[in-house]
Each structure stands twice: as C-alpha cells, then as structure tokens.
Design a protein around this motif. Sequence first.
Motif, PDB file in Angstrom:
ATOM      1  N   ALA A  47       8.771  43.581 -29.500  1.00  0.00           N
ATOM      2  CA  ALA A  47      10.034  43.926 -28.794  1.00  0.00           C
ATOM      3  C   ALA A  47      11.151  44.907 -29.176  1.00  0.00           C
ATOM      4  CB  ALA A  47      10.779  42.613 -28.600  1.00  0.00           C
ATOM      5  N   ILE A  48      11.501  45.634 -28.277  1.00  0.00           N
ATOM      6  CA  ILE A  48      12.556  46.880 -29.046  1.00  0.00           C
ATOM      7  C   ILE A  48      13.999  46.147 -29.269  1.00  0.00           C
ATOM      8  CG2 ILE A  48      13.812  48.743 -28.472  1.00  0.00           C
ATOM      9  CD1 ILE A  48      11.512  49.740 -26.518  1.00  0.00           C
ATOM     10  N   LEU A  49      14.317  46.369 -30.673  1.00  0.00           N
ATOM     11  CA  LEU A  49      15.465  45.706 -31.128  1.00  0.00           C
ATOM     12  C   LEU A  49      16.631  46.921 -30.959  1.00  0.00           C
ATOM     13  CD1 LEU A  49      14.689  44.002 -34.634  1.00  0.00           C
ATOM     14  CD2 LEU A  49      15.555  43.050 -32.276  1.00  0.00           C
ATOM     15  N   SER A  50      16.527  48.090 -31.374  1.00  0.00           N
ATOM     16  CA  SER A  50      17.415  49.259 -31.293  1.00  0.00           C
ATOM     17  C   SER A  50      16.389  50.394 -31.121  1.00  0.00           C
ATOM     18  CB  SER A  50      18.314  49.222 -32.487  1.00  0.00           C
ATOM     19  OG  SER A  50      17.448  49.622 -33.500  1.00  0.00           O
ATOM     20  N   MET A  51      17.384  51.559 -30.534  1.00  0.00           N
ATOM     21  CA  MET A  51      16.870  52.946 -30.351  1.00  0.00           C
ATOM     22  C   MET A  51      17.544  53.956 -31.086  1.00  0.00           C
ATOM     23  SD  MET A  51      15.804  52.244 -26.376  1.00  0.00           S
ATOM     24  CE  MET A  51      14.818  53.623 -26.239  1.00  0.00           C
TER      25      MET A  51
ATOM     26  N   VAL B 122      13.216  50.753 -33.138  1.00  0.00           N
ATOM     27  CA  VAL B 122      12.901  49.558 -34.163  1.00  0.00           C
ATOM     28  C   VAL B 122      12.400  48.430 -33.417  1.00  0.00           C
ATOM     29  CG1 VAL B 122      14.091  47.771 -35.843  1.00  0.00           C
ATOM     30  CG2 VAL B 122      14.557  50.412 -35.788  1.00  0.00           C
ATOM     31  N   LEU B 123      11.179  48.002 -33.613  1.00  0.00           N
ATOM     32  CA  LEU B 123      10.596  46.884 -33.225  1.00  0.00           C
ATOM     33  C   LEU B 123      10.590  45.677 -33.980  1.00  0.00           C
ATOM     34  CD1 LEU B 123       7.170  48.482 -31.846  1.00  0.00           C
ATOM     35  CD2 LEU B 123       9.251  48.045 -30.511  1.00  0.00           C
ATOM     36  N   ARG B 124      10.665  44.483 -33.105  1.00  0.00           N
ATOM     37  CA  ARG B 124      10.613  43.108 -33.917  1.00  0.00           C
ATOM     38  C   ARG B 124       9.167  42.696 -33.225  1.00  0.00           C
ATOM     39  NH1 ARG B 124      14.110  39.698 -31.293  1.00  0.00           N
ATOM     40  NH2 ARG B 124      12.515  39.274 -29.846  1.00  0.00           N
ATOM     41  N   VAL B 125       8.399  42.567 -34.364  1.00  0.00           N
ATOM     42  CA  VAL B 125       6.895  42.255 -34.349  1.00  0.00           C
ATOM     43  C   VAL B 125       6.422  40.930 -34.621  1.00  0.00           C
ATOM     44  CG1 VAL B 125       4.360  42.961 -34.874  1.00  0.00           C
ATOM     45  CG2 VAL B 125       6.421  44.378 -34.931  1.00  0.00           C
TER      46      VAL B 125
ATOM     47  N   LYS C 247      10.596  43.781 -38.958  1.00  0.00           N
ATOM     48  CA  LYS C 247      11.213  44.960 -38.122  1.00  0.00           C
ATOM     49  C   LYS C 247      10.441  46.066 -38.670  1.00  0.00           C
ATOM     50  CE  LYS C 247      15.845  43.098 -37.938  1.00  0.00           C
ATOM     51  NZ  LYS C 247      17.040  43.110 -38.608  1.00  0.00           N
ATOM     52  N   ILE C 248       9.847  46.988 -37.666  1.00  0.00           N
ATOM     53  CA  ILE C 248       9.061  47.993 -37.961  1.00  0.00           C
ATOM     54  C   ILE C 248       9.853  49.282 -37.185  1.00  0.00           C
ATOM     55  CG2 ILE C 248       6.908  49.177 -37.748  1.00  0.00           C
ATOM     56  CD1 ILE C 248       5.846  46.451 -37.959  1.00  0.00           C
ATOM     57  N   GLU C 249       9.857  50.360 -37.876  1.00  0.00           N
ATOM     58  CA  GLU C 249      10.324  51.584 -37.086  1.00  0.00           C
ATOM     59  C   GLU C 249       8.955  52.573 -36.664  1.00  0.00           C
ATOM     60  OE1 GLU C 249      13.792  55.235 -37.531  1.00  0.00           O
ATOM     61  OE2 GLU C 249      13.430  53.543 -39.152  1.00  0.00           O
ATOM     62  N   VAL C 250       8.981  52.797 -35.340  1.00  0.00           N
ATOM     63  CA  VAL C 250       8.063  53.645 -34.911  1.00  0.00           C
ATOM     64  C   VAL C 250       8.683  54.907 -34.054  1.00  0.00           C
ATOM     65  CG1 VAL C 250       6.365  51.941 -34.845  1.00  0.00           C
ATOM     66  CG2 VAL C 250       7.644  52.216 -32.728  1.00  0.00           C
ATOM     67  N   THR C 251       7.983  55.848 -33.815  1.00  0.00           N
ATOM     68  CA  THR C 251       8.177  57.017 -32.949  1.00  0.00           C
ATOM     69  C   THR C 251       8.406  56.790 -31.667  1.00  0.00           C
ATOM     70  OG1 THR C 251       6.003  57.935 -32.986  1.00  0.00           O
ATOM     71  CG2 THR C 251       7.662  58.648 -34.697  1.00  0.00           C
ATOM     72  N   ARG C 252       9.114  57.259 -30.694  1.00  0.00           N
ATOM     73  CA  ARG C 252       8.773  56.847 -29.196  1.00  0.00           C
ATOM     74  C   ARG C 252       7.571  57.456 -28.819  1.00  0.00           C
ATOM     75  NH1 ARG C 252      13.865  57.032 -25.762  1.00  0.00           N
ATOM     76  NH2 ARG C 252      15.600  56.467 -27.184  1.00  0.00           N
ATOM     77  N   ALA C 253       6.996  58.592 -29.156  1.00  0.00           N
ATOM     78  CA  ALA C 253       5.634  59.133 -28.812  1.00  0.00           C
ATOM     79  C   ALA C 253       4.499  58.279 -29.275  1.00  0.00           C
ATOM     80  CB  ALA C 253       5.430  60.369 -29.618  1.00  0.00           C
TER      81      ALA C 253
END
Length: 74
Positions: A35-39, A45-48, A54-60
């Motif tokens: 789930a997206i926490l912040s952008m 930043v995702l909550r997995v 909390k994991i940060e991934v690229t939008r791509a």
Amino acid sequence: LMIRPQQTRQKKWQAMLEQLKAGDRIVTSGGMRGAILSMKDDSVVLRVPPDNLKIEVTRASIVTVITDEEEKKS
C-alpha cells in the motif's frame, strides 16, 4: 501495425501512474504487493505486509493497482 497497441498500453500506464494516491494498493514489476504511504517526484514509499516494512520504489516499477474485486479473487 504493431506500434499502435503498444502506444495505447503506454498511455493507459502513464494515466494510471498519474492517478496514484496514498492508500492505493499496488503491484510492482518484481511482484511485490503493498500500500502506498507517501509519494515523491519519481518514487513512492510502500507499506509491505506482513511486517509492515516501509520500502521505497520508483514509480516506473509499478505495474498495476489492485482493486477490491481483484483482492477478493486472490
């Protein structure tokens, strides 16, 4: 002949990325669900689950948004 369908898919994907917001559940290209926490500008930043990492991934790397109907099927 083969370029048109790819352009259509690209436009749909770009529109999906622009409509993302905090709270949306997504799937990344690596198969990670969260789930997206912040952008940020080019990342989210995702909550997995299950440990709420909390994991940060690229939008791509975002492939799709999970809807309630898809969640119930899984």
